[in-house]
Design a protein around this motif. Structure first.
Motif, PDB file in Angstrom:
ATOM      1  N   TYR A 228      37.421  85.844  37.074  1.00 32.02           N
ATOM      2  CA  TYR A 228      38.138  86.091  38.326  1.00 32.02           C
ATOM      3  C   TYR A 228      38.504  84.755  38.934  1.00 32.02           C
ATOM      4  CZ  TYR A 228      37.167  91.093  38.904  1.00 32.02           C
ATOM      5  OH  TYR A 228      37.141  92.449  38.761  1.00 32.02           O
ATOM      6  N   CYS A 229      39.632  84.707  39.656  1.00 28.68           N
ATOM      7  CA  CYS A 229      39.953  83.503  40.416  1.00 28.68           C
ATOM      8  C   CYS A 229      39.121  83.500  41.691  1.00 28.68           C
ATOM      9  CB  CYS A 229      41.438  83.472  40.754  1.00 28.68           C
ATOM     10  SG  CYS A 229      41.852  82.100  41.852  1.00 28.68           S
ATOM     11  N   SER A 230      38.417  82.375  41.966  1.00 26.08           N
ATOM     12  CA  SER A 230      37.572  82.282  43.153  1.00 26.08           C
ATOM     13  C   SER A 230      38.392  82.156  44.429  1.00 26.08           C
ATOM     14  CB  SER A 230      36.629  81.079  43.028  1.00 26.08           C
ATOM     15  OG  SER A 230      37.394  79.885  42.925  1.00 26.08           O
ATOM     16  N   ALA A 231      39.689  81.806  44.297  1.00 28.26           N
ATOM     17  CA  ALA A 231      40.523  81.616  45.484  1.00 28.26           C
ATOM     18  C   ALA A 231      41.321  82.872  45.841  1.00 28.26           C
ATOM     19  CB  ALA A 231      41.477  80.436  45.271  1.00 28.26           C
ATOM     20  N   CYS A 232      42.040  83.452  44.865  1.00 30.36           N
ATOM     21  CA  CYS A 232      42.915  84.585  45.189  1.00 30.36           C
ATOM     22  C   CYS A 232      42.400  85.905  44.616  1.00 30.36           C
ATOM     23  CB  CYS A 232      44.346  84.323  44.707  1.00 30.36           C
ATOM     24  SG  CYS A 232      44.584  84.481  42.922  1.00 30.36           S
ATOM     25  N   GLY A 233      41.338  85.868  43.834  1.00 32.85           N
ATOM     26  CA  GLY A 233      40.748  87.097  43.325  1.00 32.85           C
ATOM     27  C   GLY A 233      41.430  87.676  42.097  1.00 32.85           C
TER      28      GLY A 233
ATOM     29  N   TYR B  63      41.297  77.375  35.303  1.00 32.57           N
ATOM     30  CA  TYR B  63      42.029  77.472  36.576  1.00 32.57           C
ATOM     31  C   TYR B  63      42.981  78.655  36.558  1.00 32.57           C
ATOM     32  CZ  TYR B  63      40.160  72.819  37.129  1.00 32.57           C
ATOM     33  OH  TYR B  63      39.301  71.766  37.222  1.00 32.57           O
ATOM     34  N   CYS B  64      43.209  79.189  37.734  1.00 34.87           N
ATOM     35  CA  CYS B  64      44.102  80.333  37.906  1.00 34.87           C
ATOM     36  C   CYS B  64      45.552  79.900  37.682  1.00 34.87           C
ATOM     37  CB  CYS B  64      43.928  80.873  39.325  1.00 34.87           C
ATOM     38  SG  CYS B  64      45.034  82.216  39.764  1.00 34.87           S
ATOM     39  N   ALA B  65      46.268  80.621  36.804  1.00 32.61           N
ATOM     40  CA  ALA B  65      47.659  80.278  36.526  1.00 32.61           C
ATOM     41  C   ALA B  65      48.558  80.626  37.717  1.00 32.61           C
ATOM     42  CB  ALA B  65      48.139  81.016  35.271  1.00 32.61           C
ATOM     43  N   TRP B  66      48.073  81.503  38.636  1.00 35.41           N
ATOM     44  CA  TRP B  66      48.869  81.927  39.787  1.00 35.41           C
ATOM     45  C   TRP B  66      48.727  80.950  40.943  1.00 35.41           C
ATOM     46  CZ3 TRP B  66      52.732  85.016  40.712  1.00 35.41           C
ATOM     47  CH2 TRP B  66      53.002  85.440  42.005  1.00 35.41           C
ATOM     48  N   CYS B  67      47.481  80.569  41.321  1.00 37.09           N
ATOM     49  CA  CYS B  67      47.286  79.753  42.525  1.00 37.09           C
ATOM     50  C   CYS B  67      46.582  78.426  42.246  1.00 37.09           C
ATOM     51  CB  CYS B  67      46.502  80.534  43.582  1.00 37.09           C
ATOM     52  SG  CYS B  67      44.715  80.589  43.308  1.00 37.09           S
ATOM     53  N   GLY B  68      46.090  78.217  41.031  1.00 39.09           N
ATOM     54  CA  GLY B  68      45.419  76.947  40.722  1.00 39.09           C
ATOM     55  C   GLY B  68      43.962  76.926  41.111  1.00 39.09           C
ATOM     56  N   GLY B  69      43.442  78.032  41.687  1.00 39.14           N
ATOM     57  CA  GLY B  69      42.028  78.087  42.055  1.00 39.14           C
ATOM     58  C   GLY B  69      41.120  78.070  40.835  1.00 39.14           C
ATOM     59  N   ALA B  70      39.854  77.727  41.061  1.00 32.59           N
ATOM     60  CA  ALA B  70      38.895  77.698  39.951  1.00 32.59           C
ATOM     61  C   ALA B  70      38.549  79.120  39.518  1.00 32.59           C
ATOM     62  CB  ALA B  70      37.638  76.956  40.380  1.00 32.59           C
TER      63      ALA B  70
HETATM   64 ZN   LIG Z   1      44.152  82.402  41.968  1.00 32.42          ZN
END
Ligand SMILES: [Zn+2]
Length: 170
Positions: A31-36, A9-16
């Motif tokens: 890469y984060c799938s939510a925020c890139g 998970y993304c440490a910035w936004c929690g996205g996968a």
């Molecule tokens: Zn993210």
């Protein structure tokens, strides 16, 4: 000391996180799938110390229940983010052995393909404190060069650092 997990998970936004499957070796592995956000897996830095005296080299028998449990290792441990590496080495020695040490040289930097750890090894002499095993050691003792327990060392880096030390201090 391989890391037991890969990030999910993304440490910035929690996205996968999505793996880039190593398609671009110079790019990020995820890469984060939510925020890139590109996500890199940085090396982990540890410091260890060869504390030497007329009795030999100090080794401790590792108490933590992992692959090196019960094996002999150099006093040492993680360098905290923002911490000066030699200070981390001295801190780890006093936590694990009770001894205050003066670092005398940088022995070497040890790293291995596919292994996240980078180990910085110093030599040192004790200049204070009192020898006592901390909670991370089952036992501490000094080994003369001819007594070193080559078959019971915890890590490849422990053996390599001791060989390098003995080559410089025959
Ligand atoms: Zn993210």
């Amino acid at each position: 000391m391989p890391l037991p997990f890969t990030p999910r998970y993304c440490a910035w936004c929690g996205g996968a996180l999505v793996s880039t499957q190593g398609l671009n070796p110079s790019g990020p592995p995820f890469y984060c799938s939510a925020c890139g956000l590109p996500v890199y897996e940085d090396p982990k830095v540890a410091a260890a110390v060869i504390v030497h005296s007329s009795q030999g080299v100090l080794l401790l028998r590792r108490a933590q229940k992992d692959g090196a449990h019960g094996k002999w290792i150099l006093p040492g441990g993680h360098v905290d983010r923002g911490e000066v590496v030699p200070s981390a080495a001295q801190r780890e020695v006093v936590e694990e052995t009770g001894l205050l040490v003066e670092l005398t040289s940088l022995l070497g930097v040890y790293s291995y393909q596919g292994n996240p750890w980078v180990l910085v090894v110093y030599t040192a002499t004790a200049n204070g404190g009192r020898l006592s095993a901390g909670p991370e050691a089952l036992e501490i003792r000094a080994f003369a060069p001819e007594e070193l327990p080559w078959d019971e060392l915890g890590y490849e880096s422990t053996a390599q650092a001791l060989k390098d030390y003995l080559a410089l201090n025959p």
